[in-house]
Write a protein that holds these residues in place. Sequence first.
Motif, PDB file in Angstrom:
ATOM      1  N   HIS A  83       0.845  -1.188   0.000  1.00 26.42           N
ATOM      2  CA  HIS A  83       0.000   0.000   0.000  1.00 26.42           C
ATOM      3  C   HIS A  83       0.884   1.243   0.000  1.00 26.42           C
ATOM      4  CE1 HIS A  83      -2.337   3.039   2.630  1.00 26.42           C
ATOM      5  NE2 HIS A  83      -2.784   3.151   1.394  1.00 26.42           N
ATOM      6  N   LEU A 114     -12.303  -1.860   0.374  1.00 23.82           N
ATOM      7  CA  LEU A 114     -11.937  -1.269   1.653  1.00 23.82           C
ATOM      8  C   LEU A 114     -13.201  -1.080   2.470  1.00 23.82           C
ATOM      9  CD1 LEU A 114      -9.435   1.585   0.645  1.00 23.82           C
ATOM     10  CD2 LEU A 114      -8.946  -0.826   1.096  1.00 23.82           C
ATOM     11  N   SER A 115     -13.131  -1.356   3.762  1.00 22.91           N
ATOM     12  CA  SER A 115     -14.282  -1.159   4.644  1.00 22.91           C
ATOM     13  C   SER A 115     -13.796  -0.600   5.964  1.00 22.91           C
ATOM     14  CB  SER A 115     -15.047  -2.467   4.858  1.00 22.91           C
ATOM     15  OG  SER A 115     -14.206  -3.474   5.409  1.00 22.91           O
ATOM     16  N   TYR A 152      -7.884   3.673  -4.976  1.00 21.35           N
ATOM     17  CA  TYR A 152      -9.061   3.804  -4.136  1.00 21.35           C
ATOM     18  C   TYR A 152      -9.311   5.274  -3.821  1.00 21.35           C
ATOM     19  CZ  TYR A 152      -5.722   4.404  -0.292  1.00 21.35           C
ATOM     20  OH  TYR A 152      -4.696   4.855   0.509  1.00 21.35           O
ATOM     21  N   TYR A 160      -8.751   1.416   7.548  1.00 23.47           N
ATOM     22  CA  TYR A 160      -9.695   0.655   6.732  1.00 23.47           C
ATOM     23  C   TYR A 160      -9.224  -0.790   6.615  1.00 23.47           C
ATOM     24  CZ  TYR A 160     -11.901   5.020   5.196  1.00 23.47           C
ATOM     25  OH  TYR A 160     -12.557   6.227   5.163  1.00 23.47           O
ATOM     26  N   ILE A 162      -8.945  -4.181   4.532  1.00 21.11           N
ATOM     27  CA  ILE A 162      -8.788  -4.407   3.096  1.00 21.11           C
ATOM     28  C   ILE A 162      -8.927  -5.896   2.797  1.00 21.11           C
ATOM     29  CG2 ILE A 162      -6.272  -4.462   3.397  1.00 21.11           C
ATOM     30  CD1 ILE A 162      -6.020  -3.563   0.469  1.00 21.11           C
ATOM     31  N   PHE A 197      -5.285  -4.519   7.147  1.00 22.31           N
ATOM     32  CA  PHE A 197      -5.832  -3.181   7.113  1.00 22.31           C
ATOM     33  C   PHE A 197      -4.795  -2.227   6.537  1.00 22.31           C
ATOM     34  CE2 PHE A 197      -3.247  -1.286  10.400  1.00 22.31           C
ATOM     35  CZ  PHE A 197      -2.900  -2.364  11.212  1.00 22.31           C
TER      36      PHE A 197
END
Length: 501
Positions: A83, A114-115, A152, A160, A162, A197
């Motif tokens: 990332h 992503l959440s 994103y 977030y 992932i 994450f």
Amino acid sequence: RFLRRSCVCVIVAALPILQLFSLLPISEPDGPKLYALQNVPLAPWVQIEDVAADANLSTATSRKETFNYGPSLLISEVVKISHDPNVNTISVRLFRSSNERQRKCLNPRLFGRLSGPYVTLIQWENTPITSITPISNYTNGSVINDSIVGHYSVPISGRYFIEVIGLFCNDPQWDTNFQHVCLEDPTTHRLTDVSAFIDVGVAAVTVDIHSSQLPFGYWKLSPEKRYNQLQPLFTRYQPQQCRSEKDLNDTRCQVPLSRDQFSPYEFVYARNVIGTSNSSSKIFQDDIIRAAQSKLLEDEEGNTTATLLFCFVGLSHAREMSREVNLWFQEWNVSSDRVKAISIDAQFPRLVKPYKMIRNRCNASVIAAGQWSAGMKPRGGRYRGLPPTLFPEYEKEVQTMIVNLQSSGLTNFHLRSIHYNALGDVKTTCPPQDWRSPPIIEAYNGILSNLSASMNISYIDTNFIVGPLWDISGDFCHYRYDKVARAEALYILSRLIQGAL
């Protein structure tokens, strides 16, 4: 030896000692964030079948149960996932082929989400599969690209979860007959660890709110839900042999079938979308409801001789859409004698008949014919056994459909993006019995979008609503009596009402 300053974080698949790696941040105040590797056991039903030669590569795995899933190839070819918060990218690196080991997945197709405070899909750098924009492989002659990059966008910074999954080891191309191309095994297609994450910085969300690239809205964590109680959104799928009452009581079926994970999220619209003077990114759905309701009442007063009619052309998805639109009318106390929505049947683009919309005096029509083109046909119906419509044929059908609509004199019509389908058992069996996986639907939508642009037709893309919660549908097909259906119907209705947006 697993840490390198050249990459921001690392996720590796599986090791021979039955372990996965998750992300654990290390304090690095003066440089990019690095991540150590934390050992996490594999799921209890996974067993080792073979051991990879390189410890940094995952091992081949198999289910103790015997089901007719597709292959599990991609997970063994992923070296790391990184990332870069400075440019909002997720990079998936695959190992480089050599004389000792050749990659099988030369053109993999990924899906990622992503959440956290919000939910968004990762947009991968895949060239659309259309003849207007020719597809290009991840290969260039004999040189293979070993990295796949995704982008994103989220409205606020924060932590977030992932998830990245592999859908196809080799993505179907424009001229591919994908009838017998199998999806990756859904029980092993997750490439990231269950606790993976990323930390999204402020730089990731400082975008120009007047930019055409700004999303219309997001799925947002409900204020009643505390983030520290939140669980990551995992791809929901229907395991095989999970249809009987006995099987549905089994944890093996209950966990991947559950829709509880979606309950904390609600869809919110960006304020600037409706043209208010407030240009902040604060999001209110009530604004768009008021705008739509006001215009409806205005049109109702001026239309004294006939019903204001919105027509949705397709089949079951069109029926569901018209029902959801009518539910909004009921909520607003708008008389169905004056304003209503209906559906007009058309399984395929070639069956979209302009005279039906003209005969019904549709004030506006929304056409979406693609589910039957890629779906399994009813066994007892006239189209039983018909294979999926391949990309070139689908493009020809849609192009002919648009020509017929234009030559008929019909004016106020729009094409709508085809809905994603969740991973039901008929899609993940090998070979598939239903071909409505996200990559196939995305290819169809690429065709619709490009033809709409080249032929000057209105195209309504609702994937910013449907996409992030694409796997919520109870029957793995229809958005029915759920939050996605409600939000999508409101957005489409607003697009159809002049001046509402």
